[in-house]
Design an enzyme around this catalytic site. Structure first.
Site, PDB file in Angstrom:
ATOM      1  CG  HIS A 104      -1.946   1.012   1.293  1.00  0.00           C
ATOM      2  ND1 HIS A 104      -2.215   1.748   2.430  1.00  0.00           N
ATOM      3  CD2 HIS A 104      -2.830   1.441   0.361  1.00  0.00           C
ATOM      4  CE1 HIS A 104      -3.220   2.564   2.205  1.00  0.00           C
ATOM      5  NE2 HIS A 104      -3.609   2.403   0.947  1.00  0.00           N
ATOM      6  CG  HIS A 123      -4.322   9.381   0.299  1.00  0.00           C
ATOM      7  ND1 HIS A 123      -5.109  10.080   1.194  1.00  0.00           N
ATOM      8  CD2 HIS A 123      -4.991   8.233   0.031  1.00  0.00           C
ATOM      9  CE1 HIS A 123      -6.203   9.385   1.449  1.00  0.00           C
ATOM     10  NE2 HIS A 123      -6.158   8.266   0.751  1.00  0.00           N
TER      11      HIS A 123
END
Length: 243
Positions: free
Chosen positions: A9, A51
């Site tokens: 991730h 992000h």
């Protein structure tokens, strides 16, 4: 769709500053061969990794990232927030990450993370850039995902040959039909959403099954028993990436 089952991730989970080349290098050092990352557009159209919509959490910048030109973004510190060891680590462009993956024969899951209001535009731009960067390495072409159907539609229009997946944090009305309509090859769900029923629905529609973000052994064991195709984890130090 043949990818490694275990996916790191944001490069290396929480062990390095997310979405930076330092994180990808650490993920590779832990044996991972596929990574997830988040991509958006700078004000001048450069595809880069971040992000959040804003810069404050993971850089020393301020404000909406999509309003800032890459010449300014490229000078930000995207590592010091994590630890002193990574102070000065810059933001990464998709191009720099592509070079890293191609040099190692690795795969990439690019989550299209648009600045609000730029969903379709970002989907198109990310897909076009990915298509260009992997033109000579189609075997390792990236897998594009998004929570935003408009972003996936933009990606489909720009580069229909790139594989796509719909991200889900809830099973909203019409989720399966939307994935089919968008030409997706996979569903990427919050791991708690997967059970025998949802796996059967996905497979009945010809879709692969992936889960995020799986950081506990009990959760990983449950998903492996369900036969999931992909597991996205922060715990690159805990889970050996075996297929």
């Amino acid at each position: 769709m043949t990818f490694p089952r275990w996916i790191a991730h944001r490069g290396a989970g929480k062990l390095a500053p997310e979405n930076t080349l330092a994180a990808f290098r650490l993920g590779a050092a832990c044996g991972y061969r596929m990574y997830e990352c988040d991509a958006k557009l700078s004000a001048d159209g450069v595809v880069f990794l971040l992000h959040d919509a804003t810069l404050e959490r993971t850089t020393n910048g301020q404000g909406l990232a999509g309003n800032v030109a890459w010449s300014t973004l490229s000078r930000l510190d995207a590592g010091g927030w994590h630890s002193r060891a990574f102070a000065g680590e810059p933001l990464a462009t998709l191009e720099s990450v592509a070079r890293h993956c191609q040099a190692n024969g690795h795969w990439l899951n690019i989550e299209i993370k648009p600045t609000p209001g730029l969903e379709a535009q970002t989907g198109r731009a990310v897909a076009l850039e990915a298509s260009r960067l992997w033109a000579d390495d189609p075997a390792h072409a990236p897998f594009l995902t998004s929570f935003r159907p408009d972003a996936l539609m933009g990606a489909r229009e720009a580069a229909p040959d790139l594989r796509r997946g719909l991200l889900l944090d809830s099973l909203w009305d019409g989720w399966l039909e939307a994935a089919i309509r968008l030409g997706c090859v996979a569903l990427v769900c919050n791991h708690a959403l997967w059970d025998a029923s949802t796996v059967a629905l996905a497979r009945g529609a010809g879709l692969r099954t992936l889960a995020y973000t799986v950081n506990d052994e009990w959760a990983a064991e449950r998903l492996l028993l369900l036969g999931l195709d992909g597991i996205i984890t922060d715990r690159v130090d805990l889970f050996a990436p075996v297929d």
